[in-house]
Scaffold this motif. Structure first.
Motif, PDB file in Angstrom:
ATOM      1  N   ASN A  16       0.567  -1.325   0.097  1.00 15.89           N
ATOM      2  CA  ASN A  16      -0.166  -0.001   0.084  1.00 15.89           C
ATOM      3  C   ASN A  16       0.850   1.462  -0.144  1.00 15.89           C
ATOM      4  N   LYS A  17       0.552   2.229   0.341  1.00 10.68           N
ATOM      5  CA  LYS A  17       1.048   3.562   0.149  1.00 10.68           C
ATOM      6  C   LYS A  17       2.276   4.040   1.641  1.00 10.68           C
ATOM      7  N   LYS A  18       1.938   3.505   2.139  1.00 16.30           N
ATOM      8  CA  LYS A  18       2.259   3.114   3.383  1.00 16.30           C
ATOM      9  C   LYS A  18       4.167   2.719   3.294  1.00 16.30           C
ATOM     10  N   THR A  93       1.705  -2.749  -6.321  1.00 12.74           N
ATOM     11  CA  THR A  93       1.188  -1.922  -5.574  1.00 12.74           C
ATOM     12  C   THR A  93      -0.754  -2.290  -5.877  1.00 12.74           C
ATOM     13  N   ASN A  95      -3.889  -0.617  -5.428  1.00 12.65           N
ATOM     14  CA  ASN A  95      -4.842   1.163  -5.776  1.00 12.65           C
ATOM     15  C   ASN A  95      -5.086   1.631  -4.507  1.00 12.65           C
ATOM     16  N   ASP A  96      -5.024   3.054  -5.247  1.00 13.25           N
ATOM     17  CA  ASP A  96      -5.197   3.929  -4.068  1.00 13.25           C
ATOM     18  C   ASP A  96      -7.259   3.761  -3.971  1.00 13.25           C
TER      19      ASP A  96
END
Length: 140
Positions: A16-18, A93, A95-96
């Motif tokens: 994820n983004k983190k 990854t 997605n948002d």
């Protein structure tokens, strides 16, 4: 039905983004944490199969980046029945607005965790190897 050929399997080390890795728990893997994925259907390429399997298993849309690891697994005791697999694991990854959705049967739990901490969890040996490979590549 007795297996006639090895089964090609795609799996995703999904971040994820983190920078956290998604691990899932499945009765098929004796309730160990593993990475989500599944079978490649006839006519599918790796990316298509992986995006489909991840959507089916955990409800996420992903971007497939790079092949990280491949491994032949023959009749492991870590799986619930004797199978001959060829694993292809990819760096991906999420997605948002990634929201994990599990069915509670095939996948019974999930966790987002930093990859270094994932190595301390009860995972199958193949997941542990893929995480180690990812970490060694990241250090380069």
């Amino acid at each position: 039905m007795k297996q006639k050929f090895p089964e090609p399997i795609v799996g995703g080390l999904i971040f994820n983004k983190k920078g956290e890795l998604l691990l899932v728990k499945s009765p098929k893997w004796l309730n160990r944490y593993s990475i989500p994925g599944g079978h490649i259907e006839v006519g599918e390429d790796f990316g298509t199969a992986l995006r489909r399997e991840i959507k089916e298993e955990v409800g996420l849309d992903i971007e497939v980046k790079d092949l990280l690891y491949f491994k032949e697994v023959i009749y492991t005791k870590e799986y619930w029945k004797p199978k001959h697999f060829i694993f292809f694991d990819f760096y991906c990854t999420a997605n948002d607005n990634a929201e994990v959705k599990i069915d509670g049967q095939e996948i019974i739990d999930y966790i987002w965790v930093k990859p270094e901490k994932a190595l301390k969890l009860r995972t199958d040996s193949f997941t542990k190897r893929a995480i180690k490979d990812y970490l060694s590549l990241r250090e380069k």
